[in-house]
Scaffold this motif. Structure first.
Motif, PDB file in Angstrom:
ATOM      1  N   SER A   1       0.810  -1.222   0.000  1.00  0.00           N
ATOM      2  CA  SER A   1       0.000   0.000   0.000  1.00  0.00           C
ATOM      3  C   SER A   1       0.839   1.266   0.000  1.00  0.00           C
ATOM      4  O   SER A   1       0.289   2.380  -0.037  1.00  0.00           O
ATOM      5  CB  SER A   1      -0.926   0.014   1.218  1.00  0.00           C
ATOM      6  N   VAL A   2       2.159   1.139   0.043  1.00  0.00           N
ATOM      7  CA  VAL A   2       3.039   2.321   0.074  1.00  0.00           C
ATOM      8  C   VAL A   2       2.783   3.207  -1.139  1.00  0.00           C
ATOM      9  O   VAL A   2       2.727   2.718  -2.278  1.00  0.00           O
ATOM     10  CB  VAL A   2       4.522   1.893   0.125  1.00  0.00           C
ATOM     11  N   ASN A   3       2.650   4.522  -0.887  1.00  0.00           N
ATOM     12  CA  ASN A   3       2.442   5.453  -1.996  1.00  0.00           C
ATOM     13  C   ASN A   3       3.354   6.675  -1.937  1.00  0.00           C
ATOM     14  O   ASN A   3       3.210   7.598  -2.744  1.00  0.00           O
ATOM     15  CB  ASN A   3       0.973   5.910  -2.061  1.00  0.00           C
ATOM     16  N   ALA A   4       4.292   6.698  -0.981  1.00  0.00           N
ATOM     17  CA  ALA A   4       5.212   7.825  -0.889  1.00  0.00           C
ATOM     18  C   ALA A   4       6.513   7.375  -0.239  1.00  0.00           C
ATOM     19  O   ALA A   4       6.528   6.478   0.614  1.00  0.00           O
ATOM     20  CB  ALA A   4       4.598   8.971  -0.090  1.00  0.00           C
ATOM     21  N   VAL A   5       7.610   8.028  -0.649  1.00  0.00           N
ATOM     22  CA  VAL A   5       8.937   7.726  -0.105  1.00  0.00           C
ATOM     23  C   VAL A   5       9.655   9.045   0.152  1.00  0.00           C
ATOM     24  O   VAL A   5       9.685   9.925  -0.717  1.00  0.00           O
ATOM     25  CB  VAL A   5       9.772   6.864  -1.076  1.00  0.00           C
ATOM     26  N   TRP A   6      10.217   9.184   1.344  1.00  0.00           N
ATOM     27  CA  TRP A   6      11.108  10.302   1.663  1.00  0.00           C
ATOM     28  C   TRP A   6      12.528   9.772   1.713  1.00  0.00           C
ATOM     29  O   TRP A   6      12.786   8.738   2.338  1.00  0.00           O
ATOM     30  CB  TRP A   6      10.745  10.915   3.011  1.00  0.00           C
ATOM     31  N   THR A   7      13.474  10.474   1.059  1.00  0.00           N
ATOM     32  CA  THR A   7      14.869  10.023   1.092  1.00  0.00           C
ATOM     33  C   THR A   7      15.782  11.119   1.614  1.00  0.00           C
ATOM     34  O   THR A   7      15.486  12.314   1.526  1.00  0.00           O
ATOM     35  CB  THR A   7      15.366   9.576  -0.300  1.00  0.00           C
ATOM     36  N   ALA A   8      16.927  10.693   2.129  1.00  0.00           N
ATOM     37  CA  ALA A   8      17.858  11.588   2.807  1.00  0.00           C
ATOM     38  C   ALA A   8      18.428  12.668   1.900  1.00  0.00           C
ATOM     39  O   ALA A   8      18.665  13.790   2.334  1.00  0.00           O
ATOM     40  CB  ALA A   8      19.002  10.771   3.423  1.00  0.00           C
ATOM     41  N   TYR A   9      18.680  12.341   0.642  1.00  0.00           N
ATOM     42  CA  TYR A   9      19.206  13.305  -0.324  1.00  0.00           C
ATOM     43  C   TYR A   9      19.055  12.719  -1.726  1.00  0.00           C
ATOM     44  O   TYR A   9      18.771  11.526  -1.902  1.00  0.00           O
ATOM     45  CB  TYR A   9      20.668  13.691  -0.033  1.00  0.00           C
ATOM     46  N   ASP A  10      19.237  13.551  -2.715  1.00  0.00           N
ATOM     47  CA  ASP A  10      18.894  13.199  -4.097  1.00  0.00           C
ATOM     48  C   ASP A  10      19.519  11.898  -4.612  1.00  0.00           C
ATOM     49  O   ASP A  10      18.831  11.127  -5.297  1.00  0.00           O
ATOM     50  CB  ASP A  10      19.273  14.340  -5.044  1.00  0.00           C
ATOM     51  N   PRO A  11      20.801  11.620  -4.360  1.00  0.00           N
ATOM     52  CA  PRO A  11      21.350  10.368  -4.892  1.00  0.00           C
ATOM     53  C   PRO A  11      20.608   9.125  -4.401  1.00  0.00           C
ATOM     54  O   PRO A  11      20.545   8.124  -5.106  1.00  0.00           O
ATOM     55  CB  PRO A  11      22.802  10.385  -4.407  1.00  0.00           C
ATOM     56  N   VAL A  12      20.047   9.193  -3.189  1.00  0.00           N
ATOM     57  CA  VAL A  12      19.271   8.067  -2.684  1.00  0.00           C
ATOM     58  C   VAL A  12      18.003   7.915  -3.520  1.00  0.00           C
ATOM     59  O   VAL A  12      17.639   6.813  -3.956  1.00  0.00           O
ATOM     60  CB  VAL A  12      18.913   8.249  -1.199  1.00  0.00           C
TER      61      VAL A  12
END
Length: 371
Positions: free
Chosen positions: A253-264
């Motif tokens: 059901s995941v619909n969003a991801v937050w990442t530490a910085y752009d390369p991730v």
């Protein structure tokens, strides 16, 4: 971004393309009271603020005579990293305009070489040192010795304790994370099921993550962080994709991801595109690297938004601080300068990299009296 790994090659490889410039264990996130919240007006107001064009800035008011015959040293986190390279390359450009001598010492992401670079600057009898995305805890003792010997130090990008440097040029990491939260809230209509991919080695990333987590609680009570993945910088290409893929499989059901910085964010895009959730996930991050903005502008990636910072503007602000330190009149209100930032998605990519929306360069050059 303390974000440090002793393996310099891994550091540089990851950070190539990052600002920057830089626990393997993952833990279950704390769930909110799911179900969604269709009233996202508060988040939309924050998002409108985040995406607005920069139209003003509190530049220094007083011109300053730039002292001659100064030697300044730029120390980037790793010159192979896009953001760190841009930081010190811009310092070199501004130093040339002022008639200063300039030398760059590249520690290539190695903590011991960072400390050695500061010691080398002292041996060179440098008048000033610019730290480009260097964690303060790594070089604190050597910076203390440099300042005790009369060397002026300007710290760029990474948060540091009061008294670490003579001046700091930063941007508001907490606000940037909150802006990410507003974007997720609006795009998921208050029903985000989020994976957080965090690198707590870096103070700046810790602040981004705090701003995002607090922002979700404030703006999106119907959102839920289903998993926090914590990683170390050297494990980006090995640990993160496989752990992220397993997390996606376990949480359809995941619909969003937050990442530490752009390369991730960029490294996770192929994983998402191979998954059943492809087309249903929004990825947000920060840095505003050129590669990130190109991917966002193309619109065919899950990577949808990032917090853009004008690295070049930040460097000119740092040089302005150094000029005033050399002249002996850096006012208290200029000891720490936060340059503007902006949330950028496909609708408002105006330049690659983002230029800050204002003619900051001419403003600073006019402030510096060089004759």
């Amino acid at each position: 971004m303390t974000r440090i790994n002793p393996r310099a090659a891994a550091w540089a490889a990851l950070l190539a393309g990052a600002l920057a410039l830089t626990s393997c264990a993952s833990s279950q996130g704390t769930a909110s009271n799911g179900g969604g919240n269709k009233d996202v007006s508060a988040a939309q107001k924050v998002l409108d603020e985040a995406q607005a064009k920069v139209t003003s800035f509190d530049f220094p008011k007083e011109p300053v005579a730039a002292p001659k015959d100064k030697l300044v040293v730029g120390i980037p986190c790793a010159y192979a990293a896009e953001g760190c390279k841009r930081e010190v390359d811009t310092i070199a450009e501004a130093a040339k305009a002022l008639g200063w001598r300039y030398q760059m010492i590249d520690p290539a992401g190695d903590p011991e070489k960072m400390r050695s670079a500061v010691r080398t600057a002292i041996q060179l009898k440098a008048d000033g040192i610019f730290l480009g995305s260097i964690p303060s805890s790594v070089v604190k003792d050597d910076i203390t010795k440099a300042r005790a010997g009369g060397v002026k130090v300007v710290n760029m990008s990474e948060p540091a304790d009061d008294g670490f440097a003579d001046a700091n040029t930063l941007y508001d990491h907490i606000k940037a994370g909150r802006w990410n939260a507003a974007y997720v809230t609006v795009t998921t209509q208050g029903a985000g099921k989020v994976i957080s991919v965090n690198d707590p080695e870096f103070p700046s990333v810790v602040e981004w993550h705090q701003g995002f987590a607090d922002g979700l609680k404030e703006l999106c009570p119907g959102c839920q962080v289903v998993k926090d993945i914590n990683f170390q910088i050297a494990n980006l290409q090995t640990q993160v994709p496989s752990e992220f893929q397993a997390t996606l499989q376990a949480n359809p059901s995941v619909n969003a991801v937050w990442t530490a910085y752009d390369p991730v964010a960029l490294s996770l895009s192929p994983v998402i595109k191979r998954s059943p959730q492809n087309g249903k996930i929004t990825v947000v991050s920060q840095n505003g690297d050129a590669g990130a903005l190109q991917a966002i502008k193309a619109g065919d990636q899950p990577f949808k938004a990032t917090i853009g910072v004008s690295v070049e503007w930040q460097s000119y602000a740092a040089v302005d601080q150094m000029v005033r330190l050399f002249a002996g009149n850096l006012p208290a209100n200029l000891k720490t300068v936060n340059v503007p930032e902006k949330l950028i998605d496909a609708k408002n990519v105006s330049s690659i990299p983002w230029d800050g929306d204002l003619d900051w360069k001419s403003t600073y050059l006019k402030l510096w009296k060089t004759s």
